[in-house]
Design a protein around this motif. Structure first.
Motif, PDB file in Angstrom:
ATOM      1  N   THR A 145      45.374  41.879  42.284  1.00 24.97           N
ATOM      2  CA  THR A 145      44.950  42.815  41.239  1.00 24.97           C
ATOM      3  C   THR A 145      43.532  43.294  41.498  1.00 24.97           C
ATOM      4  N   GLU A 187      47.235  41.720  34.565  1.00 26.90           N
ATOM      5  CA  GLU A 187      47.631  40.560  35.349  1.00 26.90           C
ATOM      6  C   GLU A 187      48.283  39.527  34.445  1.00 26.90           C
ATOM      7  N   LYS A 216      47.936  36.495  42.164  1.00 23.22           N
ATOM      8  CA  LYS A 216      47.925  37.676  41.305  1.00 23.22           C
ATOM      9  C   LYS A 216      46.529  38.253  41.128  1.00 23.22           C
ATOM     10  N   THR A 217      45.558  37.374  40.868  1.00 23.23           N
ATOM     11  CA  THR A 217      44.187  37.848  40.655  1.00 23.23           C
ATOM     12  C   THR A 217      43.635  38.484  41.922  1.00 23.23           C
TER      13      THR A 217
END
Length: 227
Positions: A19, A116, A15-16
């Motif tokens: 993002t 996030e 996710k990071t």
């Protein structure tokens, strides 16, 4: 303001990573963008406060600056489930507190706000509330990051089915190749494209060099970016 929530098929879906790449894409298009990591566990002390590496990465990728505690209002030291970490720290996490924190980040003057999540989609924040309750209350459009590895089809389909049952608007998904040696990568990607009801927005190939994003027109449309 354009607002999006980025969730993943599980804790290590990337996710990071995604993002951050989306924030950099917005920067390339001269957009004022900021990232928001409301809840983070696995933090370390720095500058007399707990900080999280994921939140710091979002701050580095953003084009709008904000204080750390605005970007990551709830940070916990142990790398455990956030609701358990919050209990141990004596912090009462709930939807209302997340909403107040969200108002703070929204007031920073960005045109794009990318939030996030933490863990996967079904992340408890207390004994009877989940992070998706807050996402639903804010009516945020969701981007699903699929960590491409064995089991990803099951995880992606179950996550999508739950979002549909809640009436959450998942606008698309991004394939993140987390396993360089994944057997039948392309076949799995094709299976997901055939089965998921929302469009593929982008692919992040596995690399040990500078990360890149293979962008589809569906992503530019979803983000309201003109070619």
């Amino acid at each position: 303001m354009n607002e999006f929530f980025i969730t993943g098929t599980d804790t290590d879906a990337g996710k990071t990573h995604i993002t951050s790449l989306l924030l950099k894409l917005l920067a390339q298009h001269k957009k004022r963008a900021i990232g928001f990591k409301p809840i983070a566990s696995g933090c370390e002390m720095a500058f007399d406060q707990l900080v999280n590496a994921d939140a710091l990465m979002l701050m580095e990728s953003a084009t709008v600056s904000a204080k750390y505690d605005i970007v990551n209002p709830f940070s916990f030291e142990p790398a455990i489930a956030p609701h358990i970490a919050a209990q141990k720290a004596g912090v009462n996490l709930n939807v209302e507190k997340l909403t107040l924190a969200y108002q703070n980040i929204k007031s920073q003057g960005a045109d794009y706000l990318l939030t996030e999540g933490a863990g996967g989609w079904a992340l408890p924040i207390n004994e009877n509330q989940y992070l998706y309750d807050w996402v639903s209350a804010e009516q945020l459009p969701v981007i699903l990051v699929v960590g491409m590895k064995l089991g990803c089809i099951n995880h992606a389909l179950l996550t999508t089915a739950h979002m549909q049952s809640m009436g959450v608007n998942c606008i698309g998904w991004i394939a993140n190749q987390v396993d360089a040696a994944m057997d039948e990568y392309q076949a799995n990607l094709d299976s997901l494209k055939a089965r998921l009801p929302m469009p593929l927005l982008a692919i992040s190939p596995y690399t040990e060099q500078t990360p890149k994003l293979q962008i589809y027109k569906t992503l530019l449309k979803a983000l309201s970016i003109n070619n």
